[in-house]
Design an enzyme around this catalytic site. Structure first.
Site, PDB file in Angstrom:
ATOM      1  CD  GLU A   1     102.233 -65.179 -80.777  1.00 60.21           C
ATOM      2  OE1 GLU A   1     103.000 -65.721 -81.375  1.00 60.21           O
ATOM      3  OE2 GLU A   1     102.017 -63.748 -80.724  1.00 60.21           O
TER       4      GLU A   1
ATOM      5  CD  GLU B   1     106.642 -64.473 -84.315  1.00 68.58           C
ATOM      6  OE1 GLU B   1     107.779 -63.793 -84.353  1.00 68.58           O
ATOM      7  OE2 GLU B   1     105.781 -64.310 -83.559  1.00 68.58           O
TER       8      GLU B   1
ATOM      9  CG  HIS C   1     110.102 -59.088 -84.940  1.00 68.61           C
ATOM     10  ND1 HIS C   1     110.359 -60.027 -85.499  1.00 68.61           N
ATOM     11  CD2 HIS C   1     108.945 -59.561 -84.332  1.00 68.61           C
ATOM     12  CE1 HIS C   1     109.812 -61.131 -85.430  1.00 68.61           C
ATOM     13  NE2 HIS C   1     108.940 -60.963 -84.368  1.00 68.61           N
ATOM     14  CD  GLU C   2     106.930 -57.726 -81.820  1.00 69.86           C
ATOM     15  OE1 GLU C   2     105.810 -58.161 -82.302  1.00 69.86           O
ATOM     16  OE2 GLU C   2     107.976 -58.487 -81.116  1.00 69.86           O
TER      17      GLU C   2
ATOM     18  CB  ALA D   1     107.503 -56.301 -78.193  1.00 69.20           C
ATOM     19  CG  MET D   2     101.439 -59.825 -78.282  1.00 68.84           C
ATOM     20  SD  MET D   2     102.012 -61.066 -79.183  1.00 68.84           S
ATOM     21  CE  MET D   2     100.412 -61.473 -80.067  1.00 68.84           C
ATOM     22  CD  GLU D   3     102.793 -60.593 -83.143  1.00 68.62           C
ATOM     23  OE1 GLU D   3     102.413 -61.783 -83.618  1.00 68.62           O
ATOM     24  OE2 GLU D   3     103.490 -60.624 -82.177  1.00 68.62           O
ATOM     25  CG  ASN D   4      98.896 -57.444 -78.605  1.00 68.55           C
ATOM     26  OD1 ASN D   4      98.595 -58.558 -78.522  1.00 68.55           O
ATOM     27  ND2 ASN D   4      99.321 -56.924 -77.548  1.00 68.55           N
TER      28      ASN D   4
END
Length: 887
Positions: free
Chosen positions: A127, A326, A303-304, A268-271
């Site tokens: 992203e 978001e 959040h993620e 962080a990233m929500e993959n």
């Protein structure tokens, strides 16, 4: 890098994709010098596209193309072309299989986008547009595909191979390599793709969903960090249960993985099912992590995880809709954190961020609506406006609808759009349809930039026993938006009498929302000027306005000192009570500025001192709230209130006032510190966090007295504390003092924690934020320290970012050296990590707010950056917009 002015992308130009990808099969052969990527895409023309003969245009950058074939027929070079990031195949069938083989070099990828290496581990960040650095693809969020991923790597170097979805196959190969195959049953855009390969250890747990399914939970970290995962795991399980209870959202796969990575541009990233985290947002234990660090881990993990529904199952159609996922998810994680801790303290912390960072963004050259109209580089729009103001917009919908109708609206939103890529309009429409409430005017929050201002006045008619509120709203011009239509603003309010809140009755009609005892209302402010008359008001009240900070606006009401003191002492709304303390503090600072300018001593108002004394003495109050109320408005907030900004004048006045308060309240401060001391085992719960927060706020005041006994108190806390919260607070006090011990303290701290990167980042930050003269030279020296690495975003943020963004008095040195330092670092990072470079630049973009001499120096450095011939599009957009009016 830039060889011409980058083009602008407009929301108005959106068109549906010409092609769709039904399935994506990826094969990775990971190597030390390079990696091979093979992709097979099942493509077909989009029936909703307006053209039936459009060429296939794929995104790709920094790729070495090995072969390209359609339905197993190898394409000749003449059958495709490439320009910039676009590969075009002119003639393709209505549906077909595209096979593409590319070579990439993750070990040379310093941008930390796409596939790269961190501490010997392969990982991804796709992203917003990182996937195009992996293979040629339709890299846009409205193209959703089912993914199957095969990973092959050396088994001894990379024993753990992870991707999205479920592990369907695992095999050891004869050449010392091994492979895994992962299949994700849920269609997703390419930005949610993830891959991790490395030597990792794992902490495992399970969660049983409401329907009885068992979900395997795993957190992968380096072996040395296994003892720092318990809090993240607990936070994950709490978030999963909370999402079921509050939103009815159950997790949809049998596995949920988190991986901690040291080199990461984001938090962080929500993959999907494979969240990749910055180590700072997952690792925590009392000896190495502060209370704020524990709270950050809890909030980011939640959040993620919440993104699984608000971002993954329902994603955004295009990047202009970024706040769709978001803003909604930040709103959800804030509510979760409030439920886990102190709701009032959480709200005050969120408002503080809005009033400093977001309001500043609204007032600057990069001002944009939460749904921007255009951008040059999407990574520049991962902003506090999109995230934090976006969350406030969702919160206002929640306020206007109430909890039950909001839940009904969110259920309808998920039901309608599961598996789709949608828009902010789709979200608002679901809320409207579920509630029956017209949100037409409310949509202005999505399309208009800037911070609305409410000017409110009140008048009491003793004979008629009525109280009248007159409200006027306006919004300053922002780039590209000179005139604004009125917003729909929910104004939560109460009237406070001598003995508490008074009953409310509007003369003409009831308000949208009332409490059971009818002492609070939410007024709908939707015109430029409005009046609200309350009847049956038996005494002259003090209005408690914008309760809970019900809208992200600036409020102007001419409160008297006595009115503010009444709110500070008696208001039942925690936010308004805190805000009253801040307004009183602001008045005292302004008076101190005037006194210093005229050669007078700084002497706080006795009534203000008494109010602070009452706070310190009242043991029934929440200690965290007392700490917040005792802290004067920050210099960053003052820079949003006082114009033009005289950084040094503000700093001197604020410090003089703090010193005067410390002297006047010395006895109470000592007593409060003693009450807060405790030897109980560390727990990051609300009660303990409150006590430590108050204790360390008190210590920071006492250290201003330059008393040897207080210095000894700080040294004792530093040497004897078993938790990082107290130890770091003491170190910070010592570093900002003239105590001889501070050099020894810094040395001892480094020697003890030199093998813990996250702790050393805090060591860098404490020194970078020191208010004493000479800090710039200290920071420049630390740039050569063996523990500093300019390619690691965490270290850049801890040292360069903290100095330039949070140490105003030293960054704004009158000789301009701070500005030159920041511009130099931006130019260095522009070549390796443009995302981080553009974010670092923000302090210089505010140049118009300062005194003329500072303006000229700051503007010169921006012009020097703009003159760089190979400027990335990320940095170019920020610096060019900052100077736009003067080009």
């Amino acid at each position: 890098m830039r060889d011409a002015q980058p083009s602008t992308i407009f929301l108005s130009d959106y068109r549906v994709p010409d092609f769709l990808i039904d399935s994506t099969t990826l094969r990775f052969e990971l190597g030390e010098d390079s990696s091979l990527v093979s992709s097979v895409l099942a493509l077909r023309r989009n029936p909703d596209a307006k053209t039936s003969d459009a060429p296939l245009q794929l995104h790709g950058t920094e790729l070495e193309l090995i072969s390209l074939s359609i339905d197993d027929r190898l394409l000749a070079d003449s059958e495709w072309s490439q320009s910039g990031e676009q590969l075009t195949i002119a003639n393709v069938p209505a549906s077909f299989s595209l096979r593409c083989e590319t070579r990439i070099r993750p070990q040379d990828n310093t941008s930390l986008e796409g596939l790269y290496k961190s501490s010997g581990m392969f990982c991804t960040q796709c992203e917003a547009e990182g996937f195009r650095k992996i293979t040629y693809y339709l890299d846009r969020p409205d193209v959703m595909s089912v993914f199957s991923v095969e990973i092959i790597a050396d088994q001894s170097r990379y024993p753990v191979l992870l991707s999205n979805g479920n592990l369907t196959s695992k095999e050891t190969l004869s050449d010392g390599r091994h492979k895994t195959i992962w299949q994700d049953p849920f269609p997703k855009p390419a930005y949610l793709f993830a891959l991790v390969a490395g030597k990792l250890s794992v902490v495992e747990d399970q969660f049983v969903t409401t329907s009885g399914r068992r979900v395997d939970l795993r957190i992968y970290v380096e072996e040395k960090d296994l003892d720092k995962c318990d809090h993240a795991m607990l936070s994950l399980k709490n978030a999963m249960r909370w999402d079921e209870d509050v939103y009815g959202r159950e997790y949809d796969l049998d596995i949920f993985n988190i991986v901690a990575v040291d080199d990461f541009n984001m938090g962080a990233m929500e993959n999907k099912s494979l969240n990749i985290f910055n180590t700072s947002c997952v690792l925590a234990k009392p000896e190495t992590t502060t209370d704020a660090g524990f709270q950050r881990v809890e909030g980011v993990v939640a959040h993620e995880y919440f993104h699984n529904w608000t971002g993954n199952r329902v994603t955004c159609r295009d990047w202009f809709q970024l706040s769709l996922k978001e803003g909604f998810t930040v709103f959800r994680d804030a509510a979760f954190s409030s439920d886990m801790g102190s709701p009032t303290v959480k709200r005050v912390e969120d408002v503080t961020l809005l009033r400093t960072a977001q309001f500043a963004e609204d007032a600057g050259p990069m001002a944009h609506p939460i749904r921007p109209d255009s951008f040059i580089e999407i990574s520049n729009f991962y902003t506090v406006t999109v995230y934090e103001k976006g969350a406030e917009v969702v919160r206002m919908i929640h306020t206007l609808l109430g909890p039950e109708l909001f839940r009904k609206g969110s259920d309808l939103y998920f039901e309608r759009h599961d598996g789709q890529a949608v828009t902010c309009e789709d979200f608002v429409l679901a809320m409207e349809d579920a509630s029956g409430i017209d949100l037409t005017q409310f949509r202005n929050w999505y399309s208009q930039a800037g911070t609305p201002q409410l000017v409110v006045s009140g008048s009491y008619d003793e004979q008629a026993q009525t109280y009248r509120l007159d409200v006027a709203q306006s919004c300053p011009a922002t780039p590209g938006q000179a005139v604004k239509a009125p917003f729909h603003i929910p104004l939560a309010m109460a009237l406070v009498g001598e003995a508490g809140q008074l009953p409310l009755q509007l003369a003409d009609a009831p308000a949208n929302t009332e409490t059971a005892d009818n002492t609070e209302m939410v007024l709908s402010v939707n015109e430029q000027t409005q009046s609200f008359v309350f009847t049956g008001v038996k005494e002259a009240p003090v209005p408690s306005l914008l309760r809970g900070f019900s809208a992200p606006v600036k409020l102007n009401f001419e409160y008297s000192r006595d009115q503010l003191l009444r709110l500070m002492r008696n208001d039942t709304d925690g936010f308004c009570r805190w805000d009253a303390s801040q307004q009183l503090g602001l008045a005292e600072i302004k008076r101190a500025i005037t006194n210093l300018a005229t050669g007078k001593a700084v002497a706080p108002d006795p009534e203000y001192i008494n109010a602070c004394r009452e706070l310190l003495d009242d043991t029934s109050l929440d200690g965290a709230m007392v700490a917040l109320m005792l802290q004067l408005p920050s210099e960053a907030y003052l820079a949003e209130i006082i114009h033009p900004v005289d950084v040094h004048g503000i700093h001197q006045a604020r410090e003089a006032l703090r010193t005067a308060l410390a002297s006047a309240l010395s006895g109470e401060l000592h007593a409060c510190y003693s009450r807060c001391e405790s030897d109980e085992a560390y727990v990051p719960d609300a009660a303990q966090i409150a006590r430590r927060s108050l204790k360390n706020t008190v210590l920071s005041y006492l250290m201003l007295l330059d008393d040897e006994q207080v210095v000894a108190l700080a040294i004792g806390q530093f040497e004897n504390s078993s938790n990082m919260t107290d130890r770091l607070a003491a170190l910070n006090c010592l570093v900002n003092s003239n105590a001889e011990y501070k050099a020894k303290a810094l040395q001892r701290f480094y020697q003890q924690w030199q093998h813990e990167p996250l702790v050393i980042n805090q060591w860098f930050q404490v020194q970078a934020m020191c208010r004493l003269p000479g800090t710039l030279e200290t920071v420049q020296g630390l740039m050569s320290h063996p523990a500093f690495e300019i390619r690691n975003p965490n270290k850049v943020r801890a040292l360069i970012g903290a100095f330039c963004g949070q140490n105003g008095v030293n960054f704004h040195r009158e000789d301009g050296a701070g500005y030159r330092f920041l511009a130099d670092q931006v130019l260095v990072l522009n070549r390796s990590n443009p995302q981080i470079a553009s974010r670092l630049l923000v302090p210089l973009t505010k140049w118009r707010k300062y005194l003329p001499a500072a303006q000229q120096l700051m503007r010169s450095e921006l012009q020097r950056v703009l003159a760089e011939p190979e400027l990335s599009s990320d940095v170019f957009e920020v610096v060019s917009k900052s100077l736009q009016e003067y080009q």
